[in-house]
Scaffold this motif. Structure first.
Motif, short mmCIF file in Angstrom:
data_model
loop_
_atom_site.label_atom_id
_atom_site.label_comp_id
_atom_site.label_asym_id
_atom_site.label_seq_id
_atom_site.Cartn_x
_atom_site.Cartn_y
_atom_site.Cartn_z
N PRO A 25 0.80 -1.24 0.00
CA PRO A 25 0.00 0.00 0.00
C PRO A 25 0.83 1.28 0.00
O PRO A 25 0.45 2.27 -0.63
CB PRO A 25 -0.82 -0.12 1.29
CG PRO A 25 -0.92 -1.58 1.54
CD PRO A 25 0.36 -2.17 1.04
N SER A 26 1.95 1.28 0.71
CA SER A 26 2.79 2.48 0.73
C SER A 26 3.39 2.75 -0.65
O SER A 26 3.51 3.92 -1.06
CB SER A 26 3.90 2.35 1.77
OG SER A 26 4.72 1.23 1.49
N ILE A 27 3.72 1.70 -1.39
CA ILE A 27 4.24 1.87 -2.75
C ILE A 27 3.12 2.32 -3.69
O ILE A 27 3.32 3.16 -4.58
CB ILE A 27 4.88 0.56 -3.27
CG1 ILE A 27 6.01 0.12 -2.33
CG2 ILE A 27 5.41 0.75 -4.68
CD1 ILE A 27 7.13 1.12 -2.20
N GLN A 28 1.92 1.76 -3.48
CA GLN A 28 0.77 2.20 -4.26
C GLN A 28 0.53 3.70 -4.06
O GLN A 28 0.29 4.45 -5.02
CB GLN A 28 -0.48 1.42 -3.86
CG GLN A 28 -0.45 -0.05 -4.23
CD GLN A 28 -1.66 -0.81 -3.70
OE1 GLN A 28 -2.36 -0.32 -2.81
NE2 GLN A 28 -1.90 -1.99 -4.23
N ALA A 29 0.59 4.13 -2.80
CA ALA A 29 0.39 5.54 -2.49
C ALA A 29 1.49 6.39 -3.11
O ALA A 29 1.23 7.49 -3.61
CB ALA A 29 0.36 5.75 -0.97
N LEU A 30 2.72 5.87 -3.09
CA LEU A 30 3.84 6.61 -3.69
C LEU A 30 3.63 6.77 -5.19
O LEU A 30 3.81 7.87 -5.74
CB LEU A 30 5.15 5.88 -3.42
CG LEU A 30 6.41 6.50 -4.06
CD1 LEU A 30 6.65 7.91 -3.52
CD2 LEU A 30 7.63 5.62 -3.81
N ILE A 31 3.24 5.70 -5.86
CA ILE A 31 3.00 5.76 -7.31
C ILE A 31 1.89 6.76 -7.62
O ILE A 31 2.00 7.59 -8.53
CB ILE A 31 2.63 4.36 -7.85
CG1 ILE A 31 3.83 3.42 -7.75
CG2 ILE A 31 2.16 4.45 -9.30
CD1 ILE A 31 3.49 1.96 -8.02
N ALA A 32 0.81 6.69 -6.84
CA ALA A 32 -0.34 7.58 -7.08
C ALA A 32 0.02 9.04 -6.85
O ALA A 32 -0.36 9.92 -7.64
CB ALA A 32 -1.50 7.18 -6.18
N THR A 33 0.78 9.32 -5.80
CA THR A 33 1.12 10.71 -5.50
C THR A 33 2.24 11.23 -6.40
O THR A 33 2.35 12.45 -6.61
CB THR A 33 1.49 10.88 -4.02
OG1 THR A 33 2.43 9.87 -3.63
CG2 THR A 33 0.25 10.80 -3.14
N PRO A 40 -2.91 18.09 2.60
CA PRO A 40 -4.10 17.21 2.77
C PRO A 40 -4.42 16.39 1.53
O PRO A 40 -4.97 15.30 1.63
CB PRO A 40 -5.23 18.20 3.09
CG PRO A 40 -4.77 19.50 2.57
CD PRO A 40 -3.28 19.51 2.73
N GLU A 41 -4.05 16.90 0.33
CA GLU A 41 -4.32 16.14 -0.89
C GLU A 41 -3.50 14.85 -0.91
O GLU A 41 -4.02 13.76 -1.19
CB GLU A 41 -4.01 17.00 -2.11
CG GLU A 41 -4.95 18.19 -2.25
CD GLU A 41 -4.51 19.16 -3.33
OE1 GLU A 41 -3.59 18.79 -4.10
OE2 GLU A 41 -5.04 20.27 -3.40
N GLY A 42 -2.20 14.96 -0.62
CA GLY A 42 -1.36 13.77 -0.57
C GLY A 42 -1.79 12.83 0.53
O GLY A 42 -1.83 11.60 0.34
N ALA A 59 -9.67 4.42 -4.72
CA ALA A 59 -8.43 5.12 -4.40
C ALA A 59 -7.79 5.69 -5.66
O ALA A 59 -7.27 6.81 -5.66
CB ALA A 59 -7.47 4.17 -3.69
N VAL A 60 -7.83 4.91 -6.74
CA VAL A 60 -7.29 5.38 -8.02
C VAL A 60 -8.10 6.58 -8.53
O VAL A 60 -7.54 7.56 -9.04
CB VAL A 60 -7.28 4.24 -9.06
CG1 VAL A 60 -6.97 4.77 -10.45
CG2 VAL A 60 -6.26 3.18 -8.66
N ALA A 61 -9.42 6.51 -8.39
CA ALA A 61 -10.28 7.62 -8.83
C ALA A 61 -9.93 8.89 -8.07
O ALA A 61 -9.88 9.99 -8.65
CB ALA A 61 -11.75 7.26 -8.62
N LEU A 62 -9.67 8.75 -6.77
CA LEU A 62 -9.30 9.91 -5.96
C LEU A 62 -7.98 10.49 -6.45
O LEU A 62 -7.84 11.71 -6.59
CB LEU A 62 -9.18 9.51 -4.49
CG LEU A 62 -8.69 10.61 -3.53
CD1 LEU A 62 -9.63 11.81 -3.55
CD2 LEU A 62 -8.56 10.05 -2.12
N ALA A 63 -7.00 9.62 -6.73
CA ALA A 63 -5.70 10.09 -7.22
C ALA A 63 -5.85 10.81 -8.56
O ALA A 63 -5.21 11.85 -8.79
CB ALA A 63 -4.74 8.92 -7.35
#
Length: 270
Positions: free
Chosen positions: A10-18, A134-136, A158-162
């Motif tokens: 999940p942390s890598i997913q969040a990194l990719i998205a941000t 707050p966006e990140g 989560a992808v839609a939000l990103a």
């Protein structure tokens, strides 16, 4: 794309998205290589659009899932939503009072936060950077919620939000770089400052994902916290800045369009 993302922590997913949302900030900032000026009408429409996206994301992607999670956990659904939402606003209030920054079209004497001798350009960039915290965080928390395997959280959501946050980052990048160019900065320096305003998103996104994965019970609070922080930014900064001139209808239309785009993304993909 979703199957590909599923292979990561999940942390890598969040990194990719941000990194994606940061990339769109940089893409917006790159408009400075083609334009030296941007009309106030266009800029106000951009800021309004960003505000609309953040308002919609705060409910559809953050508060609504938080309420559902609380219900699934047997907690009164309004408690995490109310506590987290107010805590997010209080956090941004504190950062707003401490972090030196300057809003668009204001003289440097009206810079907010701790008094400093920093240049006007740095203070303008910090004002946009404040939006991106707050966006990140919201994107990171959304991916962390997926890892918790809760029915109300989905990878598609989560992808839609990103995607929504990334779309509204494009005009924000331009809203930093082009005014700096107009003030006499070189194109490259204006671009550098514009994209730098988004670098906080990968940092806060990864931290948000790690936090909620490590402490699953705080998930509804964390989602609501991100929503409160985003609404604070919208009401405190984005809407007032978009309404500075007489053409307020344009910024209002931008808000309506931004809200609609984010709502469609979340409902269709989430």
């Amino acid at each position: 794309m979703l199957d590909w993302l599923n292979n990561f922590d999940p942390s890598i997913q969040a990194l990719i998205a941000t990194l994606f949302t940061w990339g769109l900030t940089a893409l917006g900032a790159s408009l400075v290589f083609f334009f030296k000026n941007i009309s106030k009408k266009v800029l106000n429409a951009m800021l309004g659009f960003a505000a609309g996206v953040m308002i919609a994301a705060s409910f559809w992607s953050l508060l609504s899932p938080a309420i559902e999670m609380a219900e699934e956990a047997g907690i009164p659904s309004w408690i995490p939503a109310a506590i987290g939402f107010l805590a997010g606003g209080a956090f941004l209030y504190g950062v707003d009072k401490l972090l030196p920054h300057l809003h668009r079209n204001q003289p440097i004497e009206e810079a907010e936060g701790i008094k400093t001798s920093w240049q006007r350009s740095i203070l303008l960039v910090l004002a946009i950077t404040l939006h991106n915290i707050p966006e990140g965080l919201a994107v990171g928390v959304a991916f962390g919620a997926v890892a918790a395997n809760l029915p109300s959280a989905s990878l598609a959501g989560a992808v839609a939000l990103a995607i929504g946050i990334g779309i509204q980052n494009f005009p924000e990048g331009a809203a930093v770089s082009i005014p700096l160019r107009r003030e006499g900065f070189s194109r490259f320096k204006s671009f550098f400052y514009g994209q730098a305003s988004g670098i906080v998103e990968p940092i806060s996104g990864v931290l948000g994902a790690i936090l909620v994965v490590a402490m699953r019970p705080i998930l509804p609070y964390a989602l609501s916290f991100a929503a409160g922080a985003m609404i604070y930014v919208v009401v405190e900064e984005l809407i007032p800045e978009s309404q500075l001139d007489s053409n307020t209808d344009i910024s209002t239309i931008g808000i309506m369009l931004g809200f609609t785009v984010m709502m469609i993304l979340d409902v269709a993909l989430g």
